[in-house]
Design a protein around this motif. Structure first.
Motif, short mmCIF file in Angstrom:
data_model
loop_
_atom_site.label_atom_id
_atom_site.label_comp_id
_atom_site.label_asym_id
_atom_site.label_seq_id
_atom_site.Cartn_x
_atom_site.Cartn_y
_atom_site.Cartn_z
N LEU A 41 0.90 -1.06 -0.18
CA LEU A 41 -0.16 -0.39 0.18
C LEU A 41 0.58 1.41 -0.11
N ASN A 42 0.16 2.03 -0.99
CA ASN A 42 1.60 3.12 -1.03
C ASN A 42 0.47 4.70 -0.19
N PHE A 43 0.50 5.64 0.46
CA PHE A 43 -0.23 6.35 0.96
C PHE A 43 0.27 7.58 0.57
N SER A 44 -0.57 8.53 1.12
CA SER A 44 -0.46 10.10 0.27
C SER A 44 0.92 10.95 1.65
N GLU A 45 0.52 10.31 2.29
CA GLU A 45 1.47 10.48 2.84
C GLU A 45 2.13 9.81 3.86
#
Length: 132
Positions: A41-45
């Motif tokens: 998972l990649n997060f916006s921050e």
């Protein structure tokens, strides 16, 4: 005057009002893949991983992905129905890789997450993929 104050608040930079978001999931939503060894998972921050939960489980016949996600997030990490293993990463991160058990059987799987946004708001969601 109140209207002017509201407009001024809306003009603030988006980061001040935004919550953390999952920007991408691998395998991608709806993808049909060979049994993966991990979900990323990649997060916006960056998020504080010790306050974050990511679980993966098979969606049972007749069950909705939403119901499976709810069960996955409520399950203890060692629950046999989960195919995810606890991540070994800690601290702040903008990406999380969650290892999966070997030999996933063909079928639909749900990736469910509950994160604590940097501003203190909880963020939850789900994605699905299919193993051929």
């Amino acid at each position: 005057m109140k209207r002017l104050l509201l407009l001024a608040l809306l003009a603030l930079p988006g980061a001040a009002l935004a919550h953390t978001a999952v920007t991408s999931v691998v395998p991608a939503r709806g993808a049909v893949v060979q049994a993966p060894t991990a979900v990323t998972l990649n997060f916006s921050e960056p998020v504080e991983l010790r306050f974050s939960t990511v679980r993966v489980m098979a969606v049972a016949a007749g069950q909705t992905p939403e119901a499976a996600a709810k069960l996955a997030l409520a399950a203890r990490p060692e629950t046999p129905t989960l195919v995810s293993r606890p991540p070994t990463t800690a601290g702040l991160a903008a990406r999380l890789s969650v290892p999966l058990k070997a030999g996933l059987k063909p079928g639909l799987y749900v990736v469910a997450w509950r994160l604590l946004s940097e501003d203190g708001h909880p963020v939850s969601g789900l994605s699905t993929f299919r193993v051929r």
